[in-house]
Structure formats: C-alpha cells, structure tokens
Scaffold this motif. Structure first.
Motif: not given
Length: 209
Positions: A159-176, A181-184
């Motif tokens: 969650e919120g980490h850019r150094g990953t394959s898949i990032r869960i944006p902070l706004m998604t985390q906050e809104a549940n 984001e697929d960063r690959r």
C-alpha cells in the motif's frame, strides 16, 4: 543525487527545454479528442510522462496508441527524436514505464480494497511470468528493484509503495475502495496485450491466457 535534482521540473532545469514539446502534444491530443489526463516531467534527463484515461476496455489501447503517434509527429516538428524504450540511457535513474491503473465495479464498491487483496492479487501473483512476457521488450533493464521499481522476477505488492509490482494507492487505502496500479508494464508495451491479460487474469480467471 541525480534523481532528486531533475524530478518534478517546472520552469527550469534539465527537462524544462522539452516542456514546449510536451505541451504541444497535450494540445494535439485534446484537439483530436483523445482522453489525455495529464503531463509531468519525470526523473531521468529528457524524460516526460503523459497519462491517458479514464478509458474503458479496448478504448484505453486506442487512445494510447494514437497519443504515441501524435507525440512522434510533434517531435518531428521540433526536430527531436522520441523513444519509448524503457531504459534508453544506462545509469542510476528510473526507466520509462507505462503503469496501468485498473479498477472494476467490485473494487470501486464498498469494501472494494478487500476484493483487490483477496481476489485480484493472488491471481496476479500466479500469472506474474505471463504478464511480464507481454509487458514490453527490454523491461528487465528497467525492473531492477531500484529507482522505484520491483525486481522483474519477483511479484510484490504494498500500500502506497512505488517499489512493488502492484501498488495500492493511498487514496484506495483511505477510501477502502478504488483501483490498483500495475507498475510492471514498460513504456513500449502493447496496450492491447497488456490490458487484455490484466482483464483476463483478474476477471476471467485466465480463460484466454
């Protein structure tokens, strides 16, 4: 550090001289009716980013493909070569990606984050190698585990980490609920193949993989 010195350039700096090209491209996309959402300078010298969307299904590929074409034509007008290679310059800075922000009715609904974590991420991890195969050429030069990328051989998410394959944006985390984001994918990926495998893996259980 180099990354810190050229990120988020506005009016001065290494990337500022190409702002005119980026803004001309933005105007061309808007005039053409493309769904372009924004532009910004990036961390490597001469590196700029544009975003396409919000788009549904195959439309995302159509609009990105045309936006790339318009960018190459604008580059010709300014006597500048445009490249979509994910790591055109060797060095300690980020390569060029083509991240995909992806959501469905389920992920945008109440408690949609749980749906992402329980339904999508296990499927994406299982199909990681198949995704990498269609996420662009020479992507291994970019996905090194450094400069805000994940290691190409390892699936990861946070969650919120850019150094990953898949990032869960902070706004998604906050809104549940929201999107992942697929960063690959690399900047030269085929958008039709990339979006197709993402939908196939997450929504169709790999039916066409």
């Amino acid at each position: 550090q180099i990354v810190g010195s050229v990120r988020c350039v506005q009016e001065t700096g290494i990337n500022a001289e190409y702002m005119g090209i980026t803004e001309a491209h933005l105007r061309a996309c808007i005039t053409s009716g493309l769904k372009i959402a924004g532009i910004n300078a990036e961390s490597a010298p001469s590196q700029w980013e544009f975003q396409v969307g919000i788009a549904e299904g195959i439309e995302a590929g159509d609009h990105l493909w045309l936006a790339r074409y318009l960018l190459t034509r604008v580059g010709e007008d300014h006597n500048v070569d445009i490249t979509f290679v994910p790591k055109p310059i060797t060095g300690n800075w980020a390569g060029s990606g083509c991240h995909i922000n992806f959501s469905t009715e389920e992920t945008r609904a109440e408690n949609g984050l749980e749906y992402i974590l329980q339904e999508f991420l296990p499927k994406l991890e299982e199909a990681h190698c198949e995704h990498i195969e269609v996420y662009g050429e020479d992507n291994a030069k970019r996905l090194t585990g450094r400069n805000e990328t994940a290691l190409i051989s390892v699936f990861s998410f946070a969650e919120g980490h850019r150094g990953t394959s898949i990032r869960i944006p902070l706004m998604t985390q906050e809104a549940n609920s929201g999107y992942l984001e697929d960063r690959r994918p690399a900047s030269n990926m085929n958008p039709y193949l990339a979006t197709a495998i993402l939908v196939d893996t997450c929504c169709l259980n790999g039916k066409y993989r």
